[in-house]
Design an enzyme around this catalytic site. Sequence first.
Site, PDB file in Angstrom:
ATOM      1  CE  LYS A 185      -3.334   2.938   0.395  1.00  0.00           C
ATOM      2  NZ  LYS A 185      -4.150   3.100   1.595  1.00  0.00           N
ATOM      3  CE  LYS A 255      -1.790   8.415   7.239  1.00  0.00           C
ATOM      4  NZ  LYS A 255      -2.354   7.094   6.811  1.00  0.00           N
TER       5      LYS A 255
END
Length: 305
Positions: A185, A255
């Site tokens: 991911k 992030k």
Amino acid sequence: MSGRREKYMSNTTSQVIGFIGLGVMGEPICRNLATKSGARVVAHDLDAAPLQRLAAHGVQAAPSAADVMRAADIVFLSLPSGEIVAQLCRQDGGLLASARAGQTIVDLSTSAVNTTRELAGEFAALGAQFVDAPVARTRTAAEAGTLAVMVGATPEAFATVEPLIATFASDIALCGPVGCGQVLKILNNMVLFETVVAVSEAKAIGEKAGVDPTVLFDTLSKGSADSFALRNHGMKAVLPGEFPERAFSVLYAHKDLKYALQLARDTGVDARGAAIVDEWFQQAIDSGLGEKYHPVISRLIAGQR
């Protein structure tokens, strides 16, 4: 996939599924679980509004995350960051304090790989298993049940959770042992972000050189520069200049990219392309654009504010 789901439903309708975190992605994921799994779903969120909406679909509200853990056999987490996941797990009265042998915790959040593997070890010491299953694609895909999910787990744990994940995902990949779902991911997002920068640079250069940006993107899409980022982020956001809030914001993208840069450092890779994207994200945040959809960095690349 529907046959697999029906088999699961016939065998586990007495099972209780927990869900913690009902934000932009969590709410539709939880709704799909409740309406398609055949299991009883117990959920918690700090915001009462999604719990009220999900009550119409049979989801039972729990007063705390610990109550979800006590009630459920399999608990899904959909939280904003790995730091929040770790805090919720490790705090006094948190998920680790409530975990029991045989329980499965599935983290749908995007978290740092080392955090994921450390938490897996802490749950394993209690006889529970921790699975990383970060989701990809958009809120629209979450609503439709067509997310992509990258799973890090043992084959046995994967067999347990895959039919449940199939209620909200159309593409599910076992990527390797715990942590490997996060690796995939994180790298998926890193490649996407770098491509969005390239698309934004091409638009800025082409437009200043006298080419209509619509013609530019359409022509690029017919050649070897074609990509998902060009067709979606480029044509649907960068070209019309539409960067809404409550989409995948610069803050969230920043992030995720930090996790990729951390992973690059841990593996000794010079990821200077990702580092450049990080600079653009930080500049966007400093300019007050942090809540906007992340392709908003195209404004900065074009010299706009």
